[in-house]
Design an enzyme around this catalytic site. Structure first.
Site, mmCIF file in Angstrom:
data_model
loop_
_atom_site.group_PDB
_atom_site.id
_atom_site.type_symbol
_atom_site.label_atom_id
_atom_site.label_comp_id
_atom_site.label_asym_id
_atom_site.label_seq_id
_atom_site.Cartn_x
_atom_site.Cartn_y
_atom_site.Cartn_z
ATOM 1 N N CYS A 43 0.814 -1.229 0.000
ATOM 2 C CA CYS A 43 0.000 0.000 0.000
ATOM 3 C C CYS A 43 0.844 1.274 0.000
ATOM 4 C CB CYS A 43 -0.942 -0.012 1.187
ATOM 5 S SG CYS A 43 -1.858 -1.551 1.302
ATOM 6 N N ASN A 92 -10.088 -0.733 1.173
ATOM 7 C CA ASN A 92 -8.634 -0.602 1.029
ATOM 8 C C ASN A 92 -8.232 -1.100 -0.362
ATOM 9 O OD1 ASN A 92 -5.871 -0.933 1.088
ATOM 10 N ND2 ASN A 92 -5.814 -1.930 3.101
ATOM 11 N N HIS A 118 -3.355 6.700 3.419
ATOM 12 C CA HIS A 118 -3.796 5.416 2.877
ATOM 13 C C HIS A 118 -5.111 5.023 3.558
ATOM 14 C CE1 HIS A 118 -4.039 1.322 1.735
ATOM 15 N NE2 HIS A 118 -3.571 0.823 2.867
HETATM 16 N N1 ACO Z 1 -17.544 -9.627 10.775
HETATM 17 C C1 ACO Z 1 -17.907 -9.970 12.013
HETATM 18 N N2 ACO Z 1 -17.030 -10.349 12.967
HETATM 19 C C2 ACO Z 1 -15.735 -10.350 12.627
HETATM 20 C C3 ACO Z 1 -15.280 -10.009 11.346
HETATM 21 C C4 ACO Z 1 -16.240 -9.635 10.399
HETATM 22 N N3 ACO Z 1 -15.933 -9.266 9.147
HETATM 23 N N4 ACO Z 1 -13.936 -10.119 11.312
HETATM 24 C C5 ACO Z 1 -13.552 -10.513 12.540
HETATM 25 N N5 ACO Z 1 -14.635 -10.668 13.327
HETATM 26 C C6 ACO Z 1 -14.690 -11.095 14.715
HETATM 27 C C7 ACO Z 1 -13.500 -11.911 15.124
HETATM 28 O O1 ACO Z 1 -13.717 -13.269 14.802
HETATM 29 C C8 ACO Z 1 -13.448 -11.666 16.609
HETATM 30 O O2 ACO Z 1 -14.411 -12.495 17.216
HETATM 31 P P1 ACO Z 1 -14.072 -13.195 18.625
HETATM 32 O O3 ACO Z 1 -13.874 -12.060 19.570
HETATM 33 O O4 ACO Z 1 -15.313 -14.002 18.880
HETATM 34 O O5 ACO Z 1 -12.853 -13.990 18.406
HETATM 35 C C9 ACO Z 1 -13.942 -10.236 16.759
HETATM 36 O O6 ACO Z 1 -14.639 -9.928 15.559
HETATM 37 C C10 ACO Z 1 -12.829 -9.238 16.956
HETATM 38 O O7 ACO Z 1 -11.836 -9.477 15.966
HETATM 39 P P2 ACO Z 1 -10.518 -8.672 15.944
HETATM 40 O O8 ACO Z 1 -9.623 -9.195 14.880
HETATM 41 O O9 ACO Z 1 -9.990 -8.574 17.343
HETATM 42 O O10 ACO Z 1 -11.074 -7.234 15.503
HETATM 43 P P3 ACO Z 1 -10.351 -5.854 15.550
HETATM 44 O O11 ACO Z 1 -11.101 -4.967 16.447
HETATM 45 O O12 ACO Z 1 -8.866 -5.968 15.750
HETATM 46 O O13 ACO Z 1 -10.596 -5.334 14.062
HETATM 47 C C11 ACO Z 1 -9.458 -5.093 11.955
HETATM 48 C C12 ACO Z 1 -10.043 -6.057 12.972
HETATM 49 C C13 ACO Z 1 -10.575 -4.208 11.428
HETATM 50 C C14 ACO Z 1 -8.854 -5.887 10.815
HETATM 51 C C15 ACO Z 1 -8.394 -4.192 12.635
HETATM 52 O O14 ACO Z 1 -7.507 -4.981 13.377
HETATM 53 C C16 ACO Z 1 -7.612 -3.390 11.629
HETATM 54 O O15 ACO Z 1 -8.133 -2.564 10.913
HETATM 55 N N6 ACO Z 1 -6.300 -3.598 11.564
HETATM 56 C C17 ACO Z 1 -5.481 -2.880 10.600
HETATM 57 C C18 ACO Z 1 -5.621 -3.498 9.267
HETATM 58 C C19 ACO Z 1 -4.896 -2.687 8.220
HETATM 59 O O16 ACO Z 1 -4.707 -1.499 8.348
HETATM 60 N N7 ACO Z 1 -4.487 -3.334 7.183
HETATM 61 C C20 ACO Z 1 -3.778 -2.622 6.179
HETATM 62 C C21 ACO Z 1 -3.311 -3.590 5.273
HETATM 63 S S1 ACO Z 1 -2.349 -2.718 4.123
HETATM 64 C C22 ACO Z 1 -1.703 -3.842 3.058
HETATM 65 O O17 ACO Z 1 -0.549 -3.716 2.750
HETATM 66 C C23 ACO Z 1 -2.501 -4.970 2.575
#
Ligand code: ACO
Length: 332
Positions: free
Chosen positions: A114, A284, A254
């Site tokens: 990204c 994203n 980003h």
């Molecule tokens: N729908 C419903 N529930 C979900 C989903 C979904 N789509 N995805 C995960 N959950 C659940 C999980 O299973 C978990 O359930 P549990 O508590 O029963 O185990 C719960 O929601 C919480 O999951 P977490 O992973 O702890 O959620 P978090 O609050 O950390 O949010 C997220 C996840 C949105 C991915 C966040 O961590 C984030 O945005 N991180 C940064 C990601 C990012 O910036 N990526 C850039 C990539 S750039 C590149 O180079 C590709």
């Protein structure tokens, strides 16, 4: 004397097909509410049928040729920032070259996920400043929807497809539009986001273990890394630019997660009005997210030109790229 660089044009292209959060509930145990509140995403545009990332890149390149009023034969280099290539080779840059008729361009691709557009700008700037090129086209095009596991709700809901293009050339006045660039990489955090490329050993030797090619991400680790490090790297880049944070008009980050954008906005004490986000519409789009956000904000009048802006991206690697730029009227 350092050669001044002009940002001559910027453009974007996204696929027509749209998948909403509600659509995803038909194939995943998820909800619009979960996705929106955790990420800010409401919809994403995705490739359909045999559409490709390169085709989106070509359309973005054709648009930027028009806005920059630079003919394709004047381009010395095409740099494609594409983590999800249409082909490993020929490079996306070569495929774009052939389509737009940039017959004098040398072409190559870079992988900085990204951060791809900003890495491309850093390389293009060095090429122009060292007199190795006068005009460089950067095309950031990614099709992450092809590489996520559509049964893994923790990753697939986050991504969309898109392309953006930027034309850089030698200024015909003294104004340098790229005031500073800062590129960082911390390979020790490479496990945070990975996308393996499958490949099979020669059948005459021991078979290798094959991973599937889906994006795997440790979301929480990425989140912590970004909110801790990104503001520091942005501040360093602003200092290099010679401007003060409060002299910069817009922040174009980003588009990975609305909560990350808001954390950055608070830490840098930016007015929310001047922080550009369109994550709700596109999710994203990896390397394409900054040029899509920037161009769309210019088109909608949210960014009023001329202006100064911080563009900052982060992604797999981990890589971080930041630049402080001047944006002239008529670039989009
Ligand atoms: N729908 C419903 N529930 C979900 C989903 C979904 N789509 N995805 C995960 N959950 C659940 C999980 O299973 C978990 O359930 P549990 O508590 O029963 O185990 C719960 O929601 C919480 O999951 P977490 O992973 O702890 O959620 P978090 O609050 O950390 O949010 C997220 C996840 C949105 C991915 C966040 O961590 C984030 O945005 N991180 C940064 C990601 C990012 O910036 N990526 C850039 C990539 S750039 C590149 O180079 C590709």
């Amino acid at each position: 004397m350092s050669i001044p660089i002009r940002i001559a044009g910027i453009s974007f292209q996204v696929p027509e097909a749209v998948v909403t959060n509600d659509d995803l509930t038909k194939i995943l145990d998820t909800s619009d509410e979960w996705i929106r509140t955790r990420t800010g995403i409401e919809r994403r545009h995705v490739l359909s049928g045999d559409e490709t990332a390169v085709e989106m890149g070509i359309k973005a390149a054709e648009k930027v040729l028009k806005t920059s009023k630079i003919s394709a034969d004047k381009i010395d280099f095409i740099i494609a920032a594409a983590s999800v290539e249409t082909h490993a080779y020929p490079s996306s840059a070569c495929e774009i070259q052939a389509a737009i008729g940039a017959v004098n361009a040398a072409c190559f691709d870079i992988t900085a996920a990204c951060s791809g557009l900003i890495y491309g700008m850093g390389i293009a700037r060095a090429l122009i400043k060292s007199e190795s090129a006068k005009t460089v086209l950067i095309v950031a095009t990614d099709a992450v929807s092809r590489c996520v596991d559509w049964t893994d709700r923790s990753t697939c809901v986050l991504f969309g497809d898109g392309a953006g293009a930027m034309m850089l050339t030698v200024s015909d006045d003294d104004q340098d539009d790229i005031l500073a660039v800062s590129l960082k990489a911390e390979g020790q955090f490479g496990d945070f986001i990975k996308m393996p490329i499958p490949g099979k050993n020669c059948p005459l030797v021991k078979p290798n273990t094959q991973e599937d090619m889906f994006v795997k991400m440790e979301g929480k680790e990425v989140y912590k890394y970004v909110v801790t490090k990104l503001p520091v790297y942005v501040e360093e880049c602003v200092e290099k630019s010679g401007l003060k944070m409060n002299e910069i008009d817009y922040l174009v980050p980003h588009q990975a997660n609305m909560r990350i954008i808001e954390a950055l906005e608070k830490r840098l004490e930016f007015n929310p009005e001047n922080v550009i986000s369109n994550i709700q519409e596109y999710a994203n789009t990896s390397a394409a997210s900054i040029p899509i956000a920037l161009t769309e904000a210019i088109h909608s009048g949210k960014i009023k030109l001329p202006a100064t802006a911080i563009l900052t991206g982060f992604g797999a690697g981990m890589t971080v790229g930041t630049t402080v730029v001047r944006l002239r009227e008529g670039i989009a």
